[in-house]
Design an enzyme around this catalytic site. Structure first.
Site, PDB file in Angstrom:
ATOM      1  CD  GLU A 166      -5.182-115.961  -7.136  1.00 17.20           C
ATOM      2  OE1 GLU A 166      -5.214-116.216  -5.922  1.00 17.20           O
ATOM      3  OE2 GLU A 166      -6.119-115.430  -7.732  1.00 17.20           O
ATOM      4  CD  GLU A 355      -9.017-117.937  -9.950  1.00 17.49           C
ATOM      5  OE1 GLU A 355      -9.411-117.262  -8.973  1.00 17.49           O
ATOM      6  OE2 GLU A 355      -8.167-118.836  -9.849  1.00 17.49           O
TER       7      GLU A 355
HETATM    8  C1  FCB Z   1      -8.544-117.007  -5.977  1.00 17.24           C
HETATM    9  C2  FCB Z   1      -8.151-118.458  -6.067  1.00 17.24           C
HETATM   10  C3  FCB Z   1      -9.297-119.395  -6.290  1.00 17.24           C
HETATM   11  C4  FCB Z   1     -10.532-118.962  -5.529  1.00 17.24           C
HETATM   12  C5  FCB Z   1     -10.836-117.506  -5.753  1.00 17.24           C
HETATM   13  C6  FCB Z   1     -12.070-116.998  -5.056  1.00 17.24           C
HETATM   14  O1  FCB Z   1      -7.617-116.334  -5.192  1.00 17.24           O
HETATM   15  O2  FCB Z   1      -7.243-118.650  -7.121  1.00 17.24           O
HETATM   16  O3  FCB Z   1      -8.877-120.677  -5.950  1.00 17.24           O
HETATM   17  O4  FCB Z   1     -10.418-119.287  -4.202  1.00 17.24           O
HETATM   18  O5  FCB Z   1      -9.757-116.720  -5.370  1.00 17.24           O
END
Ligand code: FCB
Length: 450
Positions: A166, A355
Site C-alpha cells: 500500500e 487483503e
Molecule cells: C490495510 C493494511 C493492513 C491492515 C488493514 C486493515 O491498509 O495493509 O496492515 O491494517 O488495512
C-alpha cells in the site's frame, strides 16, 4: 468445476504484517523502526497503545503456524521487518534477525504452507528516517540493497514476493495527513514520497530479476477501491473521476503505464509540486510484474465539491449502508467491479486479493468461542463476488483474509479486531473464532458453503 467451487489450486491464505504481530522490538539485534518511534509519541495512537508486545508472534510463531495448519491454509502472507535485517537501514546483515524468518519459512514449509513475503509493510528503520526517510532518494537505494540481500540470503524457496504494501497509504497517511508514521503533514512531501516508493519498488523488482530465485514470483500490493458518484449529475461524475485518479490511478498508472494520470497532474500541479517521471523512472516503475496484489475492503462514494481545485470529491456515507467497526461500508459488489475493471484496464496478469476482511466488536465467550457471524457474512459475500469475477474470466489466483489473527491496528491500537483468530492480548492466548472454523470448511471444499 461445480458451480460454487473455486478453480483448482486456488490459493487460500491469510495475512499479517511484522509490526502488527511480532512484538520483540529490540530482541536479537533489531533496530528501531519508525513505528516503534511513532507509537511512543504521545497522542499518536488510540489509548497510547504500541506494538511492543502485539501478538508476541516473534516468540509464538510455532504455535501460530500450527494454528494456520489446523485451518488448512495453503499460503501465509507476512512481512519482514527491515530493521531486523538491517538495524541501521543498511550495512551488514543482522544474521539473528534473518534467522527468525528462516525458522518461520521452514516451519511453514514443514506444514505445506506457501510463504508469501512482503518486503515492506511500513516499518522503516528509524535510522533512515533520521535522514529524511522516504523523502530522501537514498532510501530507495537502501531498499534495493535490503531487498537484494534478502533475495540472496533467505535460502529457502518463497512462492511470492511483494515489494511494498500500500504505497498510497505510506505516502499520504504517513506524510500528508500525519496519522501514520512518520506523522508528517505536508502534501508536497507525500507526492515526493510516492515517487520514491515507486522507484524503490522498481529497484527491488530489478534486483529480483537479477537474483537467482527461479520459479518464484514478484508483485506489489495496492489498496484499491471502486469509486462511485452519489448521483449521475455531472459534478458528482467528475468528482468520482478525480477521486479515482487520486486514490487508485496514482499508483496503478505508473506501475502499468509508466505515467501519472494526466487529469490529476493537471489538478495537483495548480497547488503542489508533482514530481516528473523521467524516461528512466518510467522504465523502472513499469517493469513487468508476475502478479498484482489487491487490498480491498470497501468502496468510495463521492459527490461533487464546490472547490475547483479539489482533487477529490467529498466522501458520502450512504444512509442505508452497513458499516464495519472501522466505519467502512460493507459493499461486496465493489470487489467484483474492481476485479473486472483492473483486469480490463491493466491486465492481463494474475491477480490476488492480498487483503480483505472486516473489524467487528468480537466478544470472547466463557467457553472460548467467538460468534462472529458478521465477519462470516462479510467474507462469504465478498468471496461470492470474487467467484463471479473468476467466472467471467478474471485470472484471480488467490485470496488472503486480513487478518490471520487480531493485532495492532496502527492508529487504532488494539481497538479493532480483524482476526479469524481471537487474541487475548493479556494472556497471549489464541482462540479460533467461528469465522476461522467457517474458513477451514471453505478451504477444505474449495468453495463456499451454501
Ligand atoms: C490495510 C493494511 C493492513 C491492515 C488493514 C486493515 O491498509 O495493509 O496492515 O491494517 O488495512
Amino acid at each position: 468445476m461445480g458451480e460454487n467451487l473455486f478453480p483448482e489450486k486456488f490459493i487460500w491464505g491469510a495475512a499479517t504484517s511484522s509490526y502488527q504481530i511480532e512484538g520483540a522490538p529490540d530482541v536479537d539485534g533489531k533496530g528501531e523502526s519508525i513505528w516503534d518511534r511513532f507509537t511512543h509519541t504521545p497522542g499518536a495512537i488510540w489509548n497510547q497503545e504500541t506494538g511492543d508486545r502485539a501478538c508476541n508472534h516473534y516468540h509464538l510463531y510455532k504455535e501460530d503456524v500450527d494454528l494456520m495448519s489446523s485451518l488448512g491454509l495453503k499460503a501465509y502472507r507476512f512481512s519482514i521487518s527491515w530493521p531486523r535485517i538491517f538495524p541501521q537501514g543498511g550495512g551488514r546483515v543482522n544474521r539473528e534477525g534473518l534467522d527468525f524468518y528462516r525458522r518461520l519459512v521452514e516451519r511453514l514449509h514443514s506444514h505445506g504452507i506457501k510463504p508469501v513475503i512482503t518486503l515492506y509493510h511500513w516499518d522503516l528503520p528509524q535510522a533512515l528516517q533520521e535522514r529524511e526517510g522516504w523523502l530522501n532518494l537514498d532510501t530507495a537505494r537502501y531498499f534495493e540493497e535490503y531487498a537484494a540481500s534478502v533475495f540472496e540470503n533467505l535460502d529457502q524457496s518463497v512462492d511470492m514476493w511483494i515489494t511494498i504494501n500500500e504505497p498510497w497509504v505510506i505516502a499520504f497517511l504517513g506524510h500528508a495527513f500525519g496519522i501514520h508514521a512518520p506523522g508528517i503533514n505536508d502534501f508536497n512531501s507525500a507526492l515526493l514520497v510516492a515517487h520514491h516508493l515507486l522507484l524503490a519498488h522498481g529497484l527491488a523488482v530489478k534486483a529480483f530479476r537479477e537474483s537467482e530465485r527461479e520459479d518464484e514470483s514478484i508483485g506489489i500490493a495496492l489498496n484499491l477501491a471502486p469509486v462511485q458518484p452519489m448521483t449521475n449529475n455531472s459534478s458528482d461524475l467528475e468528482a468520482a473521476e478525480r477521486s479515482d485518479s487520486f486514490m487508485n490511478r496514482w499508483f496503478l498508472d505508473p506501475i502499468f503505464k509508466g505515467s501519472y494520470p494526466a487529469d490529476m497532474i493537471d489538478i495537483l500541479s495548480r497547488s503542489f509540486n508533482v514530481p516528473e517521471i523521467s524516461e528512466e523512472d518510467a522504465a523502472l516503475f513499469s517493469q513487468p510484474l508476475d502478479f498484482l496484489g489487491i487490498n480491498n475492503y470497501t468502496r468510495i462514494l463521492v459527490e461533487g465539491s464546490n472547490d475547483e481545485d479539489a482533487f477529490t470529491g467529498n466522501p458520502v456515507n450512504p444512509p442505508d449502508a452497513v458499516y464495519t467497526e472501522m466505519g467502512w461500508e460493507i459493499y461486496p459488489r465493489g470487489l467484483y467491479e474492481l476485479l473486472i475493471r483492473i483486469h480490463r484496464e491493466y491486465g492481463p496478469l494474475p491477480l490476488y486479493i492480498t487483503e480483505n476482511g472486516a473489524a467487528f466488536a468480537d466478544q470472547l465467550n466463557e467457553d472460548g468461542s467467538v460468534d462472529d457471524e458478521g465477519r462470516i457474512s462479510y467474507l462469504h459475500h465478498y468471496l461470492l463476488e470474487a467467484q463471479q469475477a473468476i467466472a467471467e474470466g478474471v485470472p484471480l489466483k488467490g485470496y488472503f483474509v486480513w487478518s490471520l489473527m487480531d493485532n495492532f491496528e496502527w492508529a487504532f491500537g488494539y481497538s479493532k479486531r480483524f482476526g479469524l483468530i481471537y487474541v487475548d492480548f493479556q494472556s497471549q492466548k489464541r482462540y479460533l473464532k467461528n469465522s476461522a472454523c467457517w474458513y477451514r470448511e471453505v478451504i477444505a471444499r474449495n468453495g463456499l458453503i451454501e
